[in-house]
Design a protein around this motif. Structure first.
Motif, PDB file in Angstrom:
ATOM      1  N   TYR A  19       0.832  -1.206   0.000  1.00 25.56           N
ATOM      2  CA  TYR A  19       0.000   0.000   0.000  1.00 25.56           C
ATOM      3  C   TYR A  19       0.864   1.253   0.000  1.00 25.56           C
ATOM      4  O   TYR A  19       0.637   2.163  -0.796  1.00 25.56           O
ATOM      5  CB  TYR A  19      -0.934   0.021   1.213  1.00 25.56           C
ATOM      6  CG  TYR A  19      -1.501   1.394   1.499  1.00 25.56           C
ATOM      7  CD1 TYR A  19      -2.553   1.891   0.741  1.00 25.56           C
ATOM      8  CD2 TYR A  19      -0.952   2.197   2.488  1.00 25.56           C
ATOM      9  CE1 TYR A  19      -3.052   3.153   0.970  1.00 25.56           C
ATOM     10  CE2 TYR A  19      -1.451   3.465   2.725  1.00 25.56           C
ATOM     11  CZ  TYR A  19      -2.497   3.937   1.967  1.00 25.56           C
ATOM     12  OH  TYR A  19      -2.983   5.198   2.190  1.00 25.56           O
ATOM     13  N   THR A  22       2.636   1.758  -3.419  1.00 21.03           N
ATOM     14  CA  THR A  22       1.831   1.995  -4.622  1.00 21.03           C
ATOM     15  C   THR A  22       0.751   3.040  -4.377  1.00 21.03           C
ATOM     16  O   THR A  22       0.868   4.173  -4.828  1.00 21.03           O
ATOM     17  CB  THR A  22       1.189   0.690  -5.119  1.00 21.03           C
ATOM     18  OG1 THR A  22       0.428   0.123  -4.070  1.00 21.03           O
ATOM     19  CG2 THR A  22       2.229  -0.283  -5.594  1.00 21.03           C
ATOM     20  N   THR A  23      -0.270   2.668  -3.644  1.00 21.40           N
ATOM     21  CA  THR A  23      -1.439   3.527  -3.482  1.00 21.40           C
ATOM     22  C   THR A  23      -1.096   4.831  -2.778  1.00 21.40           C
ATOM     23  O   THR A  23      -1.473   5.910  -3.234  1.00 21.40           O
ATOM     24  CB  THR A  23      -2.536   2.780  -2.695  1.00 21.40           C
ATOM     25  OG1 THR A  23      -2.739   1.508  -3.281  1.00 21.40           O
ATOM     26  CG2 THR A  23      -3.825   3.552  -2.699  1.00 21.40           C
ATOM     27  N   VAL A  49     -10.612   6.102   0.237  1.00 17.94           N
ATOM     28  CA  VAL A  49      -9.630   5.221  -0.407  1.00 17.94           C
ATOM     29  C   VAL A  49      -8.694   4.661   0.653  1.00 17.94           C
ATOM     30  O   VAL A  49      -8.384   3.467   0.668  1.00 17.94           O
ATOM     31  CB  VAL A  49      -8.841   5.969  -1.504  1.00 17.94           C
ATOM     32  CG1 VAL A  49      -7.694   5.132  -2.018  1.00 17.94           C
ATOM     33  CG2 VAL A  49      -9.761   6.384  -2.631  1.00 17.94           C
ATOM     34  N   ALA A  53      -8.197   0.756   1.877  1.00 16.90           N
ATOM     35  CA  ALA A  53      -6.872   0.136   1.982  1.00 16.90           C
ATOM     36  C   ALA A  53      -6.638  -0.402   3.393  1.00 16.90           C
ATOM     37  O   ALA A  53      -6.029  -1.458   3.560  1.00 16.90           O
ATOM     38  CB  ALA A  53      -5.790   1.136   1.610  1.00 16.90           C
TER      39      ALA A  53
END
Length: 120
Positions: A19, A22-23, A49, A53
């Motif tokens: 996480y 990337t996110t 979001v 996650a």
């Protein structure tokens, strides 16, 4: 989805690292430039979001506001220490004070960074 990822041997630590690599990096790309002018509805959507996650990783993740504050403070400290930076003059201390002056554009990076520096 979390069950499927765990089935492939991806524990909470690996999911949390995934996480953040990337996110989180996509969400916070240039966050100091755009987050201050976001609408409340946009901020809530971004936080959703992060909440999704959190559910998938199964661990507590920092709120988007906390990420913004941390990165904004870090960037402001770097600018305030570097006299050769083009924005150095926007981080001037008030006379006879340890507080930073806030100038123009209330929702932009500089006044918000000055407020964060004053509160730290």
């Amino acid at each position: 989805m979390a069950r499927r990822l765990k089935r492939f041997g991806m524990g909470p630590q690996i999911l949390k690292r995934f996480y953040s690599c990337t996110t989180e990096s996509i969400l916070t790309g240039c966050i100091t430039a755009w987050y201050g002018n976001c609408f409340t509805s946009d901020r809530k959507a971004l936080q959703r979001v992060v909440g999704t996650a959190q559910y998938i990783t199964g661990s507590k993740l920092p709120a988007i506001q906390d990420l913004y504050s941390r990165r904004c403070q870090r960037k402001a400290h770097k600018i305030a220490r570097d006299y050769s930076h083009p924005s150095y003059r926007l981080f001037s201390l008030l006379p006879h004070s340890k507080r930073y002056r806030t100038k123009r554009l209330l929702n932009s990076f500089y006044p918000q960074a000055n407020r964060l520096l004053n509160n730290s």
